[in-house]
Design an enzyme around this catalytic site. Sequence first.
Site, PDB file in Angstrom:
ATOM      1  CG  HIS A  73      -2.136  -0.815   1.015  1.00 57.61           C
ATOM      2  ND1 HIS A  73      -2.439  -1.899   1.783  1.00 57.61           N
ATOM      3  CD2 HIS A  73      -3.103  -0.714   0.093  1.00 57.61           C
ATOM      4  CE1 HIS A  73      -3.554  -2.430   1.341  1.00 57.61           C
ATOM      5  NE2 HIS A  73      -3.981  -1.726   0.320  1.00 57.61           N
TER       6      HIS A  73
ATOM      7  CD  GLU B 283      -7.821 -13.350 -18.620  1.00 59.58           C
ATOM      8  OE1 GLU B 283      -6.896 -12.703 -18.124  1.00 59.58           O
ATOM      9  OE2 GLU B 283      -8.933 -13.449 -18.068  1.00 59.58           O
TER      10      GLU B 283
ATOM     11  CG  ASP C 228      -3.788 -14.142 -16.668  1.00 62.06           C
ATOM     12  OD1 ASP C 228      -2.911 -14.739 -16.007  1.00 62.06           O
ATOM     13  OD2 ASP C 228      -4.716 -13.521 -16.140  1.00 62.06           O
TER      14      ASP C 228
ATOM     15  CB  CYS D 273      -7.684  -4.380 -20.011  1.00 60.54           C
ATOM     16  SG  CYS D 273      -8.152  -6.097 -19.840  1.00 60.54           S
TER      17      CYS D 273
END
Length: 570
Positions: A183, A424, A448, A495
């Site tokens: 984070h 993918e 992927d 994407c």
Amino acid sequence: MLKGKGISDGIGLGTVVLLKKEEIKPEKVKVEEIQTEKEIFQKALHSVQIEIQELIGTLSGTEKEIMQAYVTILQDPTLVEQIIAVIEQEKCNAAYATEIGFGQIIQMLEKIEDSYLAARSKDIADMKKKVLAKILQQEERDVSQLPKNTILVTKELTTSDTAKLDLKNIAGIITQVGIGNSHMAIMARIHEIPAIVIKEEIKQMKENDRIAMNGTTGEIFINPSQEERNKLEEIQKEVKKQKEQLQNYKNQKSSTIDDHTVELLANIGGTEEMDTVLKNTAEGVGLFRSEFLYMNSKDFPSEEEQFESYRKVAEKLQGKRAVIRTLDIGGDKDLKYMKLPKEKNPFLGYRAIRIYLDNVSLFKVQLRAILRASAYGNLAIMLPMISSIEELRKAKNVIEEVKEELRTKQKAFREKIEVGIMIEIPSAAIMAEELAKECDFFSIGTNDLVQYTMAVERGNEKVADLYTHFHPAVIRFIKLAIEGAHKSHILCGMCGEAAGDLDFIPILIGLGLDEFSMNANKILPARKWIKELDFKSCQKLAEEVLSLSSTKEIKQKVKNYLLQEGNLRK
Ligand code: PEP
Ligand code: MG
């Protein structure tokens, strides 16, 4: 000069503020008055909760959501019961019981090989430290007010530290521990603060040292010479200038010199990223990784919770398209509360649409949420990991069932909502022409697709050299997907990370990709680059690339192309 690993780009020039965090290791002490210890623990827990609640009031976006997750951790009855049980059974002090109680949960999470859960275990460790500091009355340094141009140097910067930080005064962050998807790294990137992780050498930095750092290269200069400083200042000026120039590309069409237009959309993992999406004038959201809603939750998010998130995205985009991908869990993304079976080859196993077709009621909750939210904007549904036409048909049947249920209940939704699939898996790329006849759009997931085409696990450092979208087989699969889509007159987007790779974009343009979805911060540089390209020369490049048989040759071809007069990226 020291060299670490840059995890957030940019140049930082400033003065060291050391955040020392001594490890608190409480000893076990036998006590008679266990009731007093229980009260000490409860009181400490309560005051940490209050502090976090107060902090939440001053925050927004990602930081706020993370802090809210912290409160959830602290309110977890299992955790509280566990610590109380340790006090009762061992007749021991509150501090020791806190160490043990939190420790058991942390250990359990750390055993699971999952980067997301590993990050969660750090959040829990952070909470443990806070509660312990309260019990032992050891208060932490106030990081909410820092001197101007602070370079924060610390062993580890937890998420709650990051949330409290006086961000406007921080010029850079240097830590000893941290990974690119922690984070801390995410927030540093969101706020465009350079950050570097460096091992033992961190000890060479002292309070008030002057630092010059380059978050892109990982270079750190302690008390830099004037010459070193000047060099970094020059880079800083250049980056700033480039960013300013990029502002001219806001709200523009992404068209080549010869007027071939493509769409640039953003990938998001949560609603808090929508401000960046809008700021960069993305032409929509090409991928909402909805699994993050599930991963940030202690249990399956309810239909209502999901509906609110999707509605927010739809409304903020004011008619622009947002593609909500249904849950893509499994592989490297786990949901603890789902108790998925441990698999030998998780990437080849029980994942994404496979899980949903096996748990239709779960699938329907998400579909209801997306469909209902589609009444508020231009939402589309995207199915991940489709490997066969049967899966697509089965999933579409479920979507139809949910639509019918909503009609019966007279709940509004977008009747003509588009349903698309991720390409993918090689089998989907090969069968693209057939699949395209039965869906509304494709989005190529190169992250992927590369791993399944090359048999190279996407997160495995040992085989990372083999993982590339410049491999001819990957490019041929991309071509198959685009051609398959276009034969049925449907849109083909991408994407995966390759869509935002400026060196790869000319090939994708040349192959006829319609839509590029990427990290929102990459949109303006990509738009600027596309406006310098010429569609015809991209087509020629793609054609030449397709005739080559090795990655090396392809990379060389692209390099030559980039060096050609007129195509030199500025
Ligand atoms: C992809 O595989 O390219 C993709 C975009 O999905 P994810 O990275 O979430 O698997
Ligand atoms: Mg994927």
